[in-house]
Enzyme design. Structure first.
Site, short mmCIF file in Angstrom:
data_model
loop_
_atom_site.label_atom_id
_atom_site.label_comp_id
_atom_site.label_asym_id
_atom_site.label_seq_id
_atom_site.Cartn_x
_atom_site.Cartn_y
_atom_site.Cartn_z
N ASP A 296 0.84 -1.21 0.00
CA ASP A 296 0.00 0.00 0.00
C ASP A 296 0.87 1.24 0.00
O ASP A 296 1.66 1.45 0.93
CB ASP A 296 -0.91 0.01 1.25
N GLY B 120 -5.80 1.19 7.38
CA GLY B 120 -6.13 -0.21 7.62
C GLY B 120 -7.04 -0.31 8.84
O GLY B 120 -7.39 0.70 9.45
N ASP C 47 -10.13 -5.70 -1.24
CA ASP C 47 -9.16 -5.04 -0.36
C ASP C 47 -9.83 -4.21 0.73
O ASP C 47 -10.43 -3.17 0.45
CB ASP C 47 -8.29 -4.12 -1.25
N GLY D 206 -4.80 -7.10 5.82
CA GLY D 206 -3.82 -6.27 6.54
C GLY D 206 -3.86 -6.61 8.01
O GLY D 206 -3.19 -7.55 8.47
N SER D 207 -4.64 -5.87 8.77
CA SER D 207 -4.58 -5.96 10.23
C SER D 207 -4.96 -7.33 10.78
O SER D 207 -4.31 -7.82 11.71
CB SER D 207 -5.46 -4.88 10.86
#
Ligand code: DX5
Ligand code: ZN
Length: 220
Positions: free
Chosen positions: A36, A148, A179, A201-202
Site C-alpha cells: 500500500d 487499515g 481489499d 492487513g490488520s
C-alpha cells in the site's frame, strides 16, 4: 476452482518488523505482497515510497502487487517497476479524463506489468465497465482507501458478484482482488461472491499463527 490468492498488506507492519514479517508470510503460503502506497494527497496518510519498496522486494519471493493511492500515478510507474512492482493498481477516481485513463492502462501493459484498476466503495462497476478490457486486476475496495483496520463494507459483496458476471458476459479475464476489512470470518462470503484474491492487513498481522490464518482465509 482455482486456489484463492492471499495478499497480505504491508500497511500494518512497522518497517522495523518487515524483514521478519516477510519471512513468516512466505512460510505461511501467502502468494502476493500487497504494497500500500499513499502520498498524503489522494488519501490523507503517507506511507513509505519506492526507495523503501526496493529494499522490501529484495527480501521476498512473493508477487509484488502495488496499490498506488496517489495522484497522477502514471508519473510513478517507472520508479515502482524499478523497485520491483509486478502489478500496479491505480485508482479510477484519480483521473478526470476517461481517455487519459485508458491510455495510462494501456501504457502499463506496454511496461510488462499487470494493469490494475482500483475502485472506491462508492464507484460502481457500471462506471468503470469501459476500462475492464484494458485491465488484468480489478481491485475492489471494501473500505474507504487511506487506512487499515476498518470494517468490511457488506455492500461490496454485490459489487464482487457483478464484477464476476460482467467478466463472464464480456469474455474478459481480469483477477477480482478485494481489499479492506477482510478476515477469517468474512473470507468465505467474499470468495463465494467471486473474489480471486484477498488482501488482508490488520487481521493477518494480528494473528498469532500466520500459517493457520492464511489457511483459514483460503477456506482450507
Ligand atoms: C487501505 C488499503 C488496504 C488496507 C487493508 O487503504 O488499501 O490494503 O491496508 O488493511 P485491512 O485488512 O486492515 O483493512
Ligand atoms: Zn490496498
Amino acid at each position: 476452482m482455482a486456489k484463492t490468492i492471499i495478499a497480505p498488506s504491508t500497511l500494518p507492519c512497522p518497517l522495523t518488523e518487515m524483514t521478519d514479517y516477510l519471512r513468516v508470510l512466505g512460510q505461511a503460503g501467502a502468494e502476493w505482497l500487497h504494497c500500500d502506497i499513499m502520498d498524503g494527497k489522494f488519501v490523507k496518510n503517507k506511507t513509505f515510497d519506492d526507495i523503501t519498496l526496493s529494499l522490501i522486494t529484495k527480501k521476498t519471493k512473493m508477487f509484488i502487487d502495488v496499490h498506488l493511492m496517489v495522484e497522477q500515478p502514471h508519473l510513478l510507474f517507472q520508479r515502482y517497476i524499478r523497485a520491483g512492482a509486478q502489478s500496479i493498481s491505480i485508482h479510477y477516481e484519480a483521473y478526470n479524463s476517461k481517455l487519459e485513463l485508458i491510455e495510462v492502462l494501456k501504457s502499463m501493459r506496454a511496461l510488462n506489468i499487470k494493469a490494475g484498476l482500483a475502485i472506491k466503495p462508492k464507484t460502481t462497476i457500471k462506471e468503470v465497465s469501459m476500462f475492464l478490457p484494458f485491465i488484468d486486476v480489478l481491485l475492489v475496495m471494501s473500505v474507504e482507501p487511506g487506512a487499515g483496520g476498518q470494517p468490511f463494507i457488506l455492500e461490496t459483496l454485490t459489487k464482487i458478484m457483478e464484477a464476476k458476471k460482467v467478466r463472464a458476459e464480456k469474455g474478459l479475464n481480469y483477477i477480482i482482488e478485494v481489499d479492506g476489512g477482510i478476515n477469517a470470518d468474512n473470507a468465505r462470503s467474499v470468495i463465494g461472491a467471486g473474489a480471486d484474491a484477498l488482501v488482508c492487513g490488520s487481521a493477518l498481522y494480528k494473528a498469532e499463527d500466520k500459517t493457520k490464518y492464511v489457511s483459514l482465509l483460503k477456506g482450507e
